[in-house]
Motif scaffolding. Structure first.
Motif, PDB file in Angstrom:
ATOM      1  N   SER A 138       0.813  -1.264   0.151  1.00 35.08           N
ATOM      2  CA  SER A 138       0.054  -0.092   0.005  1.00 35.08           C
ATOM      3  C   SER A 138       0.872   1.317   0.055  1.00 35.08           C
ATOM      4  O   SER A 138       0.245   2.435   0.109  1.00 35.08           O
ATOM      5  CB  SER A 138      -1.009   0.059   1.248  1.00 35.08           C
ATOM      6  N   LEU A 139       2.087   1.031  -0.007  1.00 30.56           N
ATOM      7  CA  LEU A 139       3.013   2.335   0.077  1.00 30.56           C
ATOM      8  C   LEU A 139       2.796   3.202  -1.041  1.00 30.56           C
ATOM      9  O   LEU A 139       2.832   4.387  -1.029  1.00 30.56           O
ATOM     10  CB  LEU A 139       4.654   1.915   0.025  1.00 30.56           C
ATOM     11  N   ALA A 144       1.583   8.849  -3.133  1.00 30.77           N
ATOM     12  CA  ALA A 144       0.695   9.504  -3.977  1.00 30.77           C
ATOM     13  C   ALA A 144       0.052  10.751  -2.930  1.00 30.77           C
ATOM     14  O   ALA A 144       0.002  11.736  -3.530  1.00 30.77           O
ATOM     15  CB  ALA A 144      -0.497   8.616  -4.520  1.00 30.77           C
ATOM     16  N   PHE A 145      -0.344  10.211  -1.744  1.00 31.52           N
ATOM     17  CA  PHE A 145      -1.063  11.466  -1.070  1.00 31.52           C
ATOM     18  C   PHE A 145       0.157  12.322  -0.445  1.00 31.52           C
ATOM     19  O   PHE A 145      -0.162  13.503  -0.145  1.00 31.52           O
ATOM     20  CB  PHE A 145      -1.604  10.763  -0.066  1.00 31.52           C
ATOM     21  N   GLY A 146       1.229  11.840  -0.151  1.00 33.23           N
ATOM     22  CA  GLY A 146       2.440  12.710   0.316  1.00 33.23           C
ATOM     23  C   GLY A 146       2.780  13.872  -0.756  1.00 33.23           C
ATOM     24  O   GLY A 146       2.936  14.991  -0.626  1.00 33.23           O
ATOM     25  N   ASP A 212      -5.829  10.917   6.185  1.00 30.89           N
ATOM     26  CA  ASP A 212      -6.545   9.633   6.156  1.00 30.89           C
ATOM     27  C   ASP A 212      -5.953   8.842   4.937  1.00 30.89           C
ATOM     28  O   ASP A 212      -5.751   7.603   5.273  1.00 30.89           O
ATOM     29  CB  ASP A 212      -8.064   9.945   6.027  1.00 30.89           C
ATOM     30  N   GLY A 213      -5.977   9.095   3.862  1.00 31.93           N
ATOM     31  CA  GLY A 213      -5.434   8.742   2.749  1.00 31.93           C
ATOM     32  C   GLY A 213      -3.868   7.916   2.805  1.00 31.93           C
ATOM     33  O   GLY A 213      -3.388   7.092   2.583  1.00 31.93           O
ATOM     34  N   PHE A 214      -3.062   9.137   3.718  1.00 31.08           N
ATOM     35  CA  PHE A 214      -1.632   8.820   3.768  1.00 31.08           C
ATOM     36  C   PHE A 214      -1.619   7.492   4.825  1.00 31.08           C
ATOM     37  O   PHE A 214      -0.801   6.558   4.644  1.00 31.08           O
ATOM     38  CB  PHE A 214      -0.924   9.833   4.464  1.00 31.08           C
ATOM     39  N   ARG A 215      -2.560   7.727   5.853  1.00 27.74           N
ATOM     40  CA  ARG A 215      -2.476   6.451   6.786  1.00 27.74           C
ATOM     41  C   ARG A 215      -2.812   5.129   6.243  1.00 27.74           C
ATOM     42  O   ARG A 215      -2.308   4.201   6.584  1.00 27.74           O
ATOM     43  CB  ARG A 215      -3.347   6.815   7.871  1.00 27.74           C
ATOM     44  N   HIS A 216      -3.737   5.279   5.420  1.00 32.30           N
ATOM     45  CA  HIS A 216      -4.072   3.830   4.582  1.00 32.30           C
ATOM     46  C   HIS A 216      -3.084   3.431   3.599  1.00 32.30           C
ATOM     47  O   HIS A 216      -2.827   2.111   3.603  1.00 32.30           O
ATOM     48  CB  HIS A 216      -5.293   4.494   3.645  1.00 32.30           C
ATOM     49  N   GLY A 217      -2.042   4.224   3.448  1.00 32.77           N
ATOM     50  CA  GLY A 217      -0.982   3.744   2.699  1.00 32.77           C
ATOM     51  C   GLY A 217       0.126   2.842   3.511  1.00 32.77           C
ATOM     52  O   GLY A 217       0.856   2.059   3.009  1.00 32.77           O
TER      53      GLY A 217
END
Length: 256
Positions: A138-139, A144-146, A212-217
């Motif tokens: 998931s990285l 992408a979010f970063g 939230d999206g970054f944490r999902h990664g």
């Protein structure tokens, strides 16, 4: 070719501007984030789990992303306001660079600084909190979010730098807008645990979708679907970027 060379030169100048004072621009934000981790993580470790994760583990990606966002904003905004106040912006105005070149150089340097600080926070924090549950597959989501988050905040920093006429105006923009929105973006908690009103209010904060999206990664868990978060962040970036380029092209508060 000259336009490309000019863009590369300005980008290099903006990167060197913060890189020459890394103790202030990189090390200090890393220390601040790690202190947050040590204080909150130590107090609540073993007492609280979020999404099945130990609290310190859950907290770590949020702190990394918060550091990325705040430092990307600080880089572009401080560079532009410093050039305006000292008067050396006139030398940049004399160049044939267009608004898009300015935008790419300033935002590009902001992304570099934001990601450098985020990477520093992550590496230092590994000494204190193991990233249990990390899902390497998931990285790409985290990257992408970063990147999108740092670019969005870099563009927002340009708007703040254009609007502000002095440093205290810029500080007000950061203290009363950027800081509260990042702190209330789910960095320290899951919005699923909030009352309905505050949960709905959190979804009006675009910074929440970045965190939230970054944490999902990292953990494969999130409060909202990652594709929805990615779409919202991408639309916000497109809108802020278009406004920033338009302001630069019009010479807003830099030519008149």
């Amino acid at each position: 070719m000259s336009a490309t060379l000019g863009l590369r030169t300005l980008l290099r100048k903006e990167i060197l501007r913060f890189w020459k004072v890394t103790f202030q621009t990189i090390a200090a934000p890393v220390l601040t984030a790690v202190l947050y981790l040590l204080i909150f993580g130590h107090v609540l470790e073993g007492r609280l789990e979020v999404h099945g994760l130990a609290y310190g583990t859950f907290l770590l990606p949020g702190l990394v992303m918060m550091s990325v966002l705040q430092n990307a904003f600080a880089n572009s905004s401080s560079s532009l306001i410093q050039s305006k106040v000292t008067g050396n912006l006139v030398f940049l105005l004399l160049t044939p660079l267009d608004a898009r070149a300015w935008f790419l150089a300033y935002v590009g340097a902001a992304v570099v600084r934001g990601l450098a600080v985020g990477l520093g926070v992550g590496l230092v924090a590994l000494w204190f909190v193991p990233w249990q549950g990390l899902q390497p597959a998931s990285l790409p989501w985290a990257l992408a979010f970063g990147l999108l988050g740092a670019a969005l905040m870099g563009a927002l920093g340009l708007i703040a730098g254009l609007w502000a006429d002095k440093f205290d105006q810029l500080a007000a923009f950061q203290n009363f807008l950027v800081m509260p929105m990042t702190m209330l973006a789910g960095v320290f908690y899951s919005v699923d645990g909030l009352p309905p009103f505050w949960k709905a209010a959190s979804h009006l904060n675009p910074f929440f979708f970045m965190v939230d999206g970054f944490r999902h990664g990292f953990f494969g868990v999130s409060d909202t679907p990652p594709w929805l978060s990615l779409g919202i962040v991408a639309v916000a970036l497109a809108g802020v970027s278009a406004l920033t380029i338009r302001l630069l092209a019009s010479g807003y508060k830099i030519r008149h």
